[in-house]
Scaffold this motif. Structure first.
Motif, mmCIF file in Angstrom:
data_model
loop_
_atom_site.group_PDB
_atom_site.id
_atom_site.type_symbol
_atom_site.label_atom_id
_atom_site.label_comp_id
_atom_site.label_asym_id
_atom_site.label_seq_id
_atom_site.Cartn_x
_atom_site.Cartn_y
_atom_site.Cartn_z
ATOM 1 N N ALA A 1 0.833 -1.206 0.000
ATOM 2 C CA ALA A 1 0.000 0.000 0.000
ATOM 3 C C ALA A 1 0.869 1.258 0.000
ATOM 4 O O ALA A 1 0.546 2.242 -0.681
ATOM 5 C CB ALA A 1 -0.928 -0.013 1.202
ATOM 6 N N GLU A 2 1.943 1.226 0.741
ATOM 7 C CA GLU A 2 2.840 2.380 0.766
ATOM 8 C C GLU A 2 3.500 2.599 -0.597
ATOM 9 O O GLU A 2 3.915 3.720 -0.910
ATOM 10 C CB GLU A 2 3.895 2.194 1.846
ATOM 11 C CG GLU A 2 3.338 2.326 3.262
ATOM 12 C CD GLU A 2 4.384 2.157 4.342
ATOM 13 O OE1 GLU A 2 4.176 2.663 5.462
ATOM 14 O OE2 GLU A 2 5.420 1.507 4.081
ATOM 15 N N ASP B 1 -3.344 -1.021 -4.738
ATOM 16 C CA ASP B 1 -4.644 -1.296 -4.126
ATOM 17 C C ASP B 1 -4.593 -2.711 -3.560
ATOM 18 O O ASP B 1 -4.509 -3.685 -4.316
ATOM 19 C CB ASP B 1 -5.750 -1.169 -5.174
ATOM 20 C CG ASP B 1 -7.117 -1.529 -4.616
ATOM 21 O OD1 ASP B 1 -7.327 -1.361 -3.402
ATOM 22 O OD2 ASP B 1 -7.965 -1.980 -5.404
ATOM 23 N N VAL B 2 -4.646 -2.839 -2.241
ATOM 24 C CA VAL B 2 -4.388 -4.110 -1.577
ATOM 25 C C VAL B 2 -5.602 -4.543 -0.759
ATOM 26 O O VAL B 2 -6.167 -3.752 0.006
ATOM 27 C CB VAL B 2 -3.166 -4.000 -0.630
ATOM 28 C CG1 VAL B 2 -2.843 -5.361 -0.015
ATOM 29 C CG2 VAL B 2 -1.957 -3.451 -1.377
ATOM 30 N N LYS C 1 -4.114 -0.247 7.552
ATOM 31 C CA LYS C 1 -5.395 0.391 7.254
ATOM 32 C C LYS C 1 -5.200 1.873 6.941
ATOM 33 O O LYS C 1 -5.800 2.408 5.988
ATOM 34 C CB LYS C 1 -6.361 0.228 8.422
ATOM 35 C CG LYS C 1 -7.770 0.752 8.154
ATOM 36 C CD LYS C 1 -8.687 0.453 9.311
ATOM 37 C CE LYS C 1 -10.133 0.860 8.973
ATOM 38 N NZ LYS C 1 -10.274 2.312 8.732
ATOM 39 N N ALA C 2 -4.353 2.542 7.704
ATOM 40 C CA ALA C 2 -4.092 3.964 7.465
ATOM 41 C C ALA C 2 -3.443 4.190 6.110
ATOM 42 O O ALA C 2 -3.625 5.251 5.491
ATOM 43 C CB ALA C 2 -3.214 4.525 8.577
ATOM 44 N N GLY D 1 7.276 -10.646 4.508
ATOM 45 C CA GLY D 1 6.206 -9.847 3.924
ATOM 46 C C GLY D 1 6.744 -8.710 3.081
ATOM 47 O O GLY D 1 6.253 -8.461 1.968
ATOM 48 N N LYS D 2 7.739 -8.034 3.596
ATOM 49 C CA LYS D 2 8.343 -6.932 2.831
ATOM 50 C C LYS D 2 9.038 -7.459 1.581
ATOM 51 O O LYS D 2 8.951 -6.837 0.504
ATOM 52 C CB LYS D 2 9.337 -6.160 3.689
ATOM 53 C CG LYS D 2 9.964 -4.960 2.959
ATOM 54 C CD LYS D 2 10.935 -4.215 3.832
ATOM 55 C CE LYS D 2 11.433 -2.941 3.130
ATOM 56 N NZ LYS D 2 12.114 -3.222 1.849
#
Length: 436
Positions: A58-59, A63-64, A207-208, A385-386
């Motif tokens: 997302a960063e 669109d995730v 979420k943010a 994950g990254k």
């Protein structure tokens, strides 16, 4: 039909009755996925791996959609011992033999990146998870102590790692007054934290950043293709890329992963607050992991409880009396706590591989998977994950390095998981009792 670990030991949509759940922030509920949807990337599983992947994607402007069968941090990410260890799960000398010096050095660097990533995410997103430095490796014999001290020298000389303090028996007793331990090594570059608060903090950050989080949305199947279609119990969603971040809860979603990653259960108990008696367990606010094959690991909580993990599990159903299971090894390490009150006792499912290294794989051109952290997941899962997010964005060097580690399938694949688990735990517990 194989036992589905998403449902085998827990109530649907509920966190276990753990000390972590009792002391976490409020749990925001996210609605299930319903109907037909689209996304650039679908991430399956909202533990550390999936939360980190979704946040980083997302960063990067994608669109995730993050899909979780139960609740955010429901699995091992919300139940574990909270230890952020150094290195990979396999030690560097083993990796040097397996991979060669150059690739072993890359894996060491990636492991250091994993620790740094966790610490930076906590700082960047103001995650209040009681992060504290220090993990000690505690040994049961003079021979084990000598081995750990030699390995500390190896890390200093080969990798320039200067965060290890070698402890003799007297120094270990000053740190951890257990009659069981003869010495060890204290790693002040490692750390420990409240795992569920960390997971929930990652979810808030995701979420943010724009991630759409869907809970209580179990994935039932994935249609591969240029645009994959992910089916859930309540809807379906199409995406250009899919990330599988399921670890011990993968079930039958992918046979290639399931054949190389075996779920196992582990258990933790939290005593009543010990007050001044906490110093009879630990005199510093560090965590301990010892050298048993069926490892004991423990630390003090911020309210001075002993959080003790251990106990043998010979199957996938949690035992009826988890408290008794954990009390046995806890009493072996701390005989004076034989009758101490235990306020919480819980179990969880992690996953291991044969070589105890994470299994990262590209299982289709646009489907990536990471799992099998073998008890080293706080850092490794967050980092995996990254690495998957980077690979989706076209920067796959780190992912490819981790994926290059040989991953041997378990004999018989997923079909023989339960008998293999029983055989392995019997063997490892026997080795512990014989001291070999």
């Amino acid at each position: 039909m194989a036992l589905n670990l998403l449902h085998a030991n827990d109530r649907a949509g509920e966190y276990p009755a753990s000390w972590y759940a009792a002391t976490a922030d409020t749990f925001p509920e996210y609605a299930p996925l319903t109907g037909e949807m689209r996304a650039d990337v679908v991430v399956v599983g909202a533990g550390y791996t999936g939360l980190s992947a979704a946040l980083h994607l997302a960063e990067a402007g994608m669109d995730v959609a993050l899909i979780e069968a139960q609740r955010v941090g429901f699995g091992a990410s919300g139940r574990n011992g909270g230890q952020l260890g150094s290195g990979q799960r396999m030690d560097q000398q083993g990796l040097e033999r397996l991979m060669g010096d150059a690739d072993a050095a890359k894996l060491w660097e990636l492991a250091e990146d994993a620790k740094a990533l966790v610490k930076s995410l906590i700082t960047k997103h103001n995650i209040d998870c009681h992060l504290k430095p220090g993990i000690a490796e505690a040994c049961f014999s003079a021979g084990e102590v000598a081995h750990e001290h030699t390995y500390a020298d190896h890390l200093a000389q080969r990798y320039g790692y200067d965060q290890l303090q070698k402890l003799d028996r007297e120094q270990m007793q000053a740190l951890c007054p257990s009659p069981a331990y003869h010495g060890g090594v204290l790693d002040m570059g490692a750390a420990h934290l409240h795992p569920l608060r960390y997971a929930l903090g990652l979810a808030r950050a995701a979420k943010a950043a724009g991630v759409r989080i869907y809970e209580r949305s179990e994935v039932t199947g994935i249609d591969e293709g240029a645009r994959a279609l992910v089916h859930t119990t309540t809807g379906r969603i199409s995406a250009d890329h899919v990330i599988l971040a399921c670890n011990g809860y993968l079930g039958g979603l992918n046979g290639k992963v399931a054949s190389r990653v075996m779920p196992i259960n582990n258990f933790i108990a939290a005593t009543k607050p010990l007050g001044e008696d906490a110093a009879r367990v630990l005199t510093q606010d560090v965590a301990i992991a010892d050298t048993k094959f069926v490892v004991n690991y423990f630390r003090l909580s911020h309210d001075k409880r002993l959080l003790f993990g251990g106990g043998e599990s010979y199957g996938y159903r949690f035992p009826a009396d988890i408290e008794a299971l954990v009390r046995k090894p806890m009493t072996q390490i701390f005989p004076h706590l034989r009758d101490v009150q235990i306020d919480y006792a819980w179990g969880g499912t992690l996953a291991i591989t044969i070589k105890r290294m994470p299994y990262l794989a590209r299982i289709a051109p646009n489907i990536l998977s990471a799992s099998g952290y073998s008890g080293h997941g706080v850092g490794s899962a967050t980092h995996a994950g990254k690495l998957m997010a980077d690979a989706v964005a076209g920067q796959a060097a780190g992912f490819d390095t981790m994926a290059s580690v040989p991953a041997t399938p378990f004999p018989g694949g997923a079909a023989l998981r339960t008998p293999l688990l029983i055989l392995a735990m019997t063997w490892y517990s026997l080795r512990d009792r014989l001291g070999v």
